[in-house]
Scaffold this active site. Structure first.
Site, mmCIF file in Angstrom:
data_model
loop_
_atom_site.group_PDB
_atom_site.id
_atom_site.type_symbol
_atom_site.label_atom_id
_atom_site.label_comp_id
_atom_site.label_asym_id
_atom_site.label_seq_id
_atom_site.Cartn_x
_atom_site.Cartn_y
_atom_site.Cartn_z
ATOM 1 N NE ARG A 23 29.641 5.432 37.611
ATOM 2 C CZ ARG A 23 29.847 4.253 37.009
ATOM 3 N NH1 ARG A 23 31.054 3.856 36.710
ATOM 4 N NH2 ARG A 23 28.825 3.469 36.712
ATOM 5 N N GLY A 159 16.091 19.855 19.439
ATOM 6 C CA GLY A 159 15.318 20.156 18.241
ATOM 7 C C GLY A 159 14.760 21.565 18.145
ATOM 8 C CG HIS A 166 9.725 28.342 22.433
ATOM 9 N ND1 HIS A 166 11.100 28.422 22.390
ATOM 10 C CD2 HIS A 166 9.368 27.501 21.425
ATOM 11 C CE1 HIS A 166 11.551 27.676 21.388
ATOM 12 N NE2 HIS A 166 10.528 27.097 20.793
ATOM 13 C CD GLN A 168 7.011 23.907 19.443
ATOM 14 O OE1 GLN A 168 6.414 23.747 18.387
ATOM 15 N NE2 GLN A 168 8.284 23.583 19.595
ATOM 16 C CB CYS A 199 -2.025 3.946 40.950
ATOM 17 S SG CYS A 199 -3.170 5.265 40.484
ATOM 18 C CG HIS A 240 -6.424 6.909 38.672
ATOM 19 N ND1 HIS A 240 -5.482 6.228 37.940
ATOM 20 C CD2 HIS A 240 -7.532 6.980 37.903
ATOM 21 C CE1 HIS A 240 -6.007 5.885 36.782
ATOM 22 N NE2 HIS A 240 -7.252 6.325 36.725
ATOM 23 C CG HIS A 293 -1.776 7.835 36.581
ATOM 24 N ND1 HIS A 293 -2.340 7.301 37.721
ATOM 25 C CD2 HIS A 293 -1.108 8.929 36.992
ATOM 26 C CE1 HIS A 293 -2.009 8.042 38.775
ATOM 27 N NE2 HIS A 293 -1.267 9.046 38.349
ATOM 28 C CD GLU A 309 19.599 2.783 20.162
ATOM 29 O OE1 GLU A 309 20.041 2.687 18.991
ATOM 30 O OE2 GLU A 309 20.351 2.814 21.153
#
Lengths: 334, 334
Positions: A23, A159, A166, A168, A199, A240, A293, A309
């Site tokens: 959740r 990281g 700040h 970068q 779009c 666009h 885009h 992954e």
């Protein structure tokens, strides 16, 4: 049963896990002092007022006179260095390389140590976006810079080792392969349908409504249908355009407002999660593309990726995009 | 000055940072109890002998009779579930999805709680590889499984919460986009040169020697020229083949030996770093490709990625591949 969804723009598949689903409230961060509860100044912070001599050479400050609101400095440990003119790519069998030339700067977003884009005013957030755009335009003048990436790492899981807010910006002499791959997929969609896939996506998401977080006159903020991680967000300009450097002043202001709105909802709803945001724009020498885009991605760092992954490029998202979006719609940002 | 290097097989650019570079010794992990110093059994571990009823249904055990050495069980929280026959892909405007069908199993590599592939005998490591191959062959019989990924997550930074040594295998009903992108790049190289880029790479790396970690009759272990993170390793079979499922018994044994050798060097040299390894093989229904080559990647989790990597797909490696390889060549594995 889980669902496997495809992001039609990137063509990446994502497993939306129901077995492992959590959740929205379960992603709330509890173990860390939220940004606003930290001290307003730190004597050890190289970005705090009074310590201006610590970081490397200043590149820009706003306003130009008097106490600064935003400062741009060189990164002390830059990923890439300014070269001295030209460069050559070297091809030697399977080995290909070029010198690490480019530019890497840090945008100190505020005088205040204990703030972040989710806590400042819309105008202050817009000022950061305007500075990023100004620096990107400056970077684009360097002949060998092919691509610019603007991003922020907020918190250790994202990281960064420095608390002071700040952003970068890196200008690099190559177009990353991933960018080319995404351009190719977007071009195919355009050639097939005659439309920009982004779009199409924001229009359909506004009509559907269930993955919409918030919107304003110029931007739409959604959890993508195939979001790759919990609360992964896209902020897409309605007009666009493939190039962030060509966003109008009105768009820059509106982006500041909506970015601050979404980050404020994340701050309140998930108790200051670590996050990265990135501005994805076309390569500098591919301007005005019909099929691409520009947009902004926010990735809260609330889960961890692993071998699956890395070995497949596919992600397992343990949050339902519709549920995450509904949760954020219900949160009142600061 | 940093170097930007390209992996000629994947076409991905990597910044090899010299400014931020760290010596191999600086990656040594100090804050955690190494695997071998943990207890040999844990009453709370679902994979320890005596707790066999805890995890979900057993799929395979070796040996079939008597005390087991290796067990295969269903993942308790599977990413994908076995379906009941066919399935359909749904296309609805920008939304594309299919049910999350597939298979997800866990390979319990040893009776022993406090070991890992870097500490076992070469024969024990080979047994794990043989079981992964046997399960992959079994998965390939499921009609809708298009791709199989074998991997291991070792340690919390690598994304596992269970200490007991275990690998995983996932069979999925789609070919991940990243796999297709890599196939396309490898095919281009083949069409340009008439050669498999991986065959070319391991041959050139053996000749060059400076990025070689170790080799045996069937495999070559290198730090790739454009390694994307410190100690990122490729183990490439010498014999051309795109399909791990078709590795011969001799190759399986030799892979066990070299994987254990490299992981043993990492264990000793970096003091049991967290790591992922993945077996990268061709999609199941693209067998015998001239241009693709199966291999194993090891990624020690000794650094963190952030917004730059996410927004560009490019990595910054803070270790020199040549230095990392020289360091590992000098380490004596257990």
């Amino acid at each position: 049963m889980a669902e496997i969804r495809q992001n039609i723009a990137t063509k990446e598949w994502v497993i939306i896990s129901t077995e492992r689903a959590r959740r929205p409230q379960e992603f709330v961060r509890l173990e860390r002092t939220p940004t606003a509860d930290r001290p307003e100044r730190s004597v050890f912070c190289p970005f705090c007022p009074g310590n201006e001599e610590q970081p490397p050479a200043e590149q820009m400050r706003i306003p130009a006179e008097g106490p600064w609101d935003v400062r741009v400095v060189l990164n002390k440990y830059p990923a890439l260095h300014l070269g001295d003119g030209g460069y050559e790519r070297h091809f030697d069998g399977v080995y290909r390389w070029l010198p690490g030339i480019g530019r890497h700067e840090v945008i100190v977003e505020s005088r205040q140590h204990n703030t972040c884009l989710g806590l400042v005013s819309p105008a202050e957030a817009a000022r950061v976006i305007a500075v990023l755009q100004a620096r990107a335009i400056e970077f684009a003048r360097i002949p060998y810079v092919e691509h610019v990436i603007c991003f922020e790492n907020h918190g250790p899981q994202a990281g960064t080792s420095l608390d002071h807010p700040h952003a970068q910006i890196v200008g690099m002499p190559v177009v990353p392969h991933q960018i080319r791959v995404r351009m190719e997929e977007a071009r195919r969609y355009f050639d097939d349908t005659g439309r920009c896939v982004f779009c199409q996506m924001w229009r359909d998401e506004v009509a559907a409504g269930e993955r919409l977080i918030t919107e304003n006159e110029y931007f739409v903020a959604i959890i993508p249908y195939a979001a790759f991680s919990p609360f992964h967000t896209w902020i897409i300009p309605r007009r666009h355009g493939s190039d962030f450097l060509k966003a109008t002043p009105d768009e820059v202001n509106a982006l500041g407002a909506i970015l601050r709105d979404v980050l404020g909802r994340l701050y309140v709803g998930l108790r200051d999660p670590d996050y990265n945001y990135m501005i994805r724009s076309a390569p500098l020498h591919d301007p005005g593309l019909d099929y691409l885009h520009w947009y902004v991605t926010i990735v809260p760092q609330v889960t961890r990726t692993a071998g699956f992954e890395m070995g497949s490029g596919m992600f397992i998202n343990t949050a339902l995009p519709e549920e995450s979006a509904a949760f954020l719609r219900g949160v009142e940002p600061f």
